[in-house]
Scaffold this active site. Structure first.
Site, short mmCIF file in Angstrom:
data_model
loop_
_atom_site.label_atom_id
_atom_site.label_comp_id
_atom_site.label_asym_id
_atom_site.label_seq_id
_atom_site.Cartn_x
_atom_site.Cartn_y
_atom_site.Cartn_z
N LYS A 203 -7.58 -1.81 -2.29
CA LYS A 203 -7.03 -1.44 -0.98
C LYS A 203 -5.86 -0.47 -1.17
O LYS A 203 -4.86 -0.81 -1.78
CB LYS A 203 -6.51 -2.68 -0.24
CG LYS A 203 -6.10 -2.32 1.19
CD LYS A 203 -5.27 -3.40 1.86
CE LYS A 203 -3.81 -3.31 1.56
NZ LYS A 203 -3.14 -2.10 2.06
N GLY A 255 3.74 -2.36 -5.90
CA GLY A 255 4.40 -2.28 -4.59
C GLY A 255 5.79 -2.89 -4.67
O GLY A 255 6.40 -2.93 -5.75
N SER A 256 6.24 -3.40 -3.54
CA SER A 256 7.63 -3.87 -3.49
C SER A 256 7.78 -5.23 -4.18
O SER A 256 6.83 -6.02 -4.26
CB SER A 256 8.06 -3.99 -2.03
OG SER A 256 7.23 -4.92 -1.37
N THR A 257 9.00 -5.50 -4.62
CA THR A 257 9.30 -6.77 -5.27
C THR A 257 9.10 -7.92 -4.28
O THR A 257 8.59 -8.99 -4.64
CB THR A 257 10.72 -6.74 -5.84
OG1 THR A 257 10.75 -5.73 -6.86
CG2 THR A 257 11.14 -8.06 -6.46
N GLY A 260 5.49 -8.64 -4.12
CA GLY A 260 5.11 -9.18 -5.44
C GLY A 260 5.42 -10.67 -5.52
O GLY A 260 4.61 -11.46 -6.03
N GLU A 277 3.39 -4.62 -10.74
CA GLU A 277 4.30 -3.50 -11.05
C GLU A 277 5.13 -3.28 -9.81
O GLU A 277 4.62 -2.86 -8.78
CB GLU A 277 3.47 -2.27 -11.44
CG GLU A 277 4.29 -1.25 -12.22
CD GLU A 277 4.69 -0.07 -11.37
OE1 GLU A 277 5.85 -0.07 -10.89
OE2 GLU A 277 3.86 0.83 -11.16
N CYS A 311 8.83 4.36 -8.31
CA CYS A 311 9.51 3.11 -8.69
C CYS A 311 10.31 3.29 -9.97
O CYS A 311 11.28 2.58 -10.21
CB CYS A 311 8.55 1.93 -8.78
SG CYS A 311 6.89 2.39 -9.13
N GLU A 408 16.95 -0.83 -4.60
CA GLU A 408 16.02 0.30 -4.64
C GLU A 408 16.02 1.01 -3.28
O GLU A 408 15.80 0.38 -2.25
CB GLU A 408 14.61 -0.20 -4.96
CG GLU A 408 13.64 0.92 -5.19
CD GLU A 408 12.25 0.42 -5.60
OE1 GLU A 408 11.76 -0.53 -4.98
OE2 GLU A 408 11.68 1.02 -6.52
P1 ADP Z 1 6.28 -0.54 0.05
O1 ADP Z 1 7.53 -1.26 0.43
O2 ADP Z 1 6.39 0.34 -1.10
O3 ADP Z 1 5.50 -0.02 1.22
P2 ADP Z 1 4.64 -2.86 -0.04
O4 ADP Z 1 4.81 -3.86 -1.12
O5 ADP Z 1 5.00 -3.23 1.35
O6 ADP Z 1 5.38 -1.61 -0.59
O7 ADP Z 1 3.14 -2.32 -0.01
C1 ADP Z 1 2.38 -2.08 -1.16
C2 ADP Z 1 0.96 -2.48 -0.87
O8 ADP Z 1 0.92 -3.87 -0.62
C3 ADP Z 1 0.35 -1.81 0.35
O9 ADP Z 1 -1.01 -1.54 0.07
C4 ADP Z 1 0.48 -2.89 1.42
O10 ADP Z 1 -0.48 -2.77 2.44
C5 ADP Z 1 0.25 -4.14 0.61
N1 ADP Z 1 0.82 -5.37 1.18
C6 ADP Z 1 1.85 -5.50 2.05
N2 ADP Z 1 2.09 -6.81 2.32
C7 ADP Z 1 1.18 -7.53 1.58
C8 ADP Z 1 0.92 -8.93 1.40
N3 ADP Z 1 1.63 -9.86 2.02
N4 ADP Z 1 -0.06 -9.29 0.55
C9 ADP Z 1 -0.78 -8.36 -0.12
N5 ADP Z 1 -0.58 -7.03 0.03
C10 ADP Z 1 0.38 -6.62 0.85
#
Ligand code: ADP
Length: 499
Positions: A203, A255-257, A260, A277, A311, A408
């Site tokens: 995705k 993606g974001s911590t 994660g 990551e 990142c 960040e």
């Molecule tokens: P950023 O803050 O860099 O946008 P996110 O961590 O919000 O990073 O998003 C990174 C990815 O994780 C995107 O593809 C987003 O749709 C997906 N995402 C956001 N929330 C969730 C969640 N609760 N579970 C799984 N994936 C998620």
């Protein structure tokens, strides 16, 4: 390169360069005609384009113009289920049984097709994500192709990667990627997974789905057996449905911590494997014996590259006190010369911020920085009227405890701090919840080895920054996540060693 127009002799007989910003480049826009974007995209499941069972679509926009580019399907839980079932079926019936050298041929074919369609992919990446075409053309797309080539090469050589061990694939991998390197992150995730015999449900991020969907077109054309790679679009809820699906064997997330941590909690006790990551707050360290001009250029590349949407961006700069004045002056001169504007223009250094929300986050941190007492300096460049833009910014007089030095920001914002001794800077650089990357600038090889041994960061660049290669592992310490992508380490994240 910008032209330094005025040269004035400085007191100490060195030549001081001043950038004259009244001088400008003629526009050099890349043509959009080389890229085809359909008005609507469905889901790529089981080798076919399928309408979402959710019946929902959402817009994807060009952040430089705030104009709609296309609409993409929003996968609900039933769509996720369909994609996972297709991946499971392909895994059991076809892919895990296929001789590795046959699998490799498909991965090589995808690599070559990414190269063949490089121009189109680069244009779409810049249109959908806002990054300068120079970067998508010279970095994102070629590096994505290289990852497919690299892992295609390993597919039938796993006994050399893991000598005297027998490997087996993990099964179905759920892969969730962010918006900063959309195609490249898809390549990082898909290439090692399928080369080792796994199947995938991937995705992309909701603001940058288009190049992943273009990659789905390439995969379709490559003849990869249906269901080996499924690409479904949607936002956080779709990501969560992938994470929580009981038939997924591995989650690979960038993606974001914060997300994660949610993922780690969600899969605890399920037996699913995971690599994360996450965020970063890289320390870039300039010692007084460093080649200063080269270091300044490296710092510029490290934080303003891709609007700071990286990142591993070098967002904390530590400069040795004796050269701080000179470095700060040179950085200010240099950011004044950076060209901010149309991502499709080949002269552009800094493109559009990826989304309105991200721009709001960056502005929030600019306010925080000022309130914390740091001194803000921004380039005086004009910004386009429409779209999401941020001038390259630096903060001086920053304290280690300031939020702009700890958190960040994910924007073109540099926090500058000073230090006197090696021990002091190691202490300060490591004093961060993150540990993804770092940089060291010095003339002394011994100092590089000393620093790199003591710094807690997954990747440390010496006298350079932001260099990537498919053969080198990438990943973090602490809240920057765990597991490595790239190189041999990236292979081991997709196999079980069974004896
Ligand atoms: P950023 O803050 O860099 O946008 P996110 O961590 O919000 O990073 O998003 C990174 C990815 O994780 C995107 O593809 C987003 O749709 C997906 N995402 C956001 N929330 C969730 C969640 N609760 N579970 C799984 N994936 C998620």
């Amino acid at each position: 390169m910008p032209i330094a127009k005025k040269k004035t002799a400085a007191k100490n007989n060195t030549i001081k360069l001043k950038f004259d910003t009244s001088w400008s480049y003629a526009p050099a826009p890349e043509s959009k005609s080389a890229a085809t974007i359909k008005p609507q995209y469905d889901l790529f499941i089981n080798g076919e384009w399928q309408k979402p069972l959710s019946k929902k679509y959402f817009d994807t926009i060009n952040p430089a113009k705030e104009e709609k580019l296309s609409e993409v399907a929003e996968s609900g839980p039933a769509d996720v289920d369909k994609a996972v079932n297709a991946a499971r079926h392909a895994y059991e019936k076809v892919w895990r049984k296929m001789p590795a050298k046959e699998r490799a041929k498909y991965v090589f074919r995808i690599a070559r097709m990414v190269q063949e369609r490089a121009r189109e992919l680069a244009i779409i990446e810049s249109l959908d994500g806002g990054k300068p075409i120079r970067e998508s053309r010279d970095f994102d797309v070629p590096t994505a192709a290289n990852h497919f080539f690299y892992y295609a090469g390993w597919a039938d050589k796993l006994e050399y990667a893991f000598p005297n061990r027998v490997t087996e694939p993990l099964g179905v991998a759920g892969q969730i990627i962010p918006w900063n390197f959309p195609l490249l992150m898809a390549a990082w995730k898909i290439a090692p997974a399928i080369a080792t015999g796994n199947t995938v449900v991937l995705k992309p991020a909701e603001t940058t789905s288009l190049t992943a969907l273009k990659l789905a077109e390439i995969i379709e054309e490559s003849g990869l057996p249906p269901g080996v790679v499924n690409i479904i679009t949607g936002a956080g809820e779709t990501g969560a449905a992938i994470v929580n699906h009981p038939d997924i064997n591995k989650i690979a997330f960038t993606g974001s911590t914060d997300v994660g941590k949610i993922i780690q909690k969600a899969i605890a006790g399920t037996g699913k494997k995971v690599t994360l990551e996450l965020g970063g707050k890289a320390a870039n360290i300039i010692f007084e014996d460093a080649p200063i001009d080269q270091a300044v250029e490296g710092v510029i590349n490290g934080i303003y590259f891709n609007q700071g949407h990286v990142c591993c961006a070098g967002s904390r700069l530590y400069v040795q006190e004796s050269v701080a004045k000179e470095v700060i002056r040179k950085l200010k001169d240099r950011i004044e010369s950076l060209i901010v504007g149309d991502p499709l223009d080949k002269n552009t250094d800094i493109g559009a911020i990826n989304s309105k929300q991200q721009l709001a986050t960056i502005h929030k941190y600019l306010d925080i920085g000022k309130k914390e007492g740091a001194e803000m300096y921004q380039s005086s460049c004009a910004l386009p009227g429409k779209g999401f833009w941020c001038r390259p910014t630096l903060f001086t007089n920053v304290a280690q405890s300031n939020r702009i030095a700890q958190e960040e920001i994910f924007g073109p914002v540099l926090a500058i701090l000073t230090f006197r001794t090696d021990d002091e800077v190691i202490e300060k650089a490591n004093n961060s919840p993150y540990g993804l990357s770092a940089g060291v600038w010095t003339d002394k090889g011994s100092k590089i080895f000393n620093m790199t041994k003591r710094m807690r960061a997954g990747v440390i660049w010496a006298n350079t920054f932001n260099k990537f290669d498919p053969s080198s592992p990438f990943g973090g310490y602490k809240e920057s996540g765990f597991g490595r992508e790239g190189g041999l380490h990236g292979l081991s994240a997709y196999v079980n060693l069974i004896n």
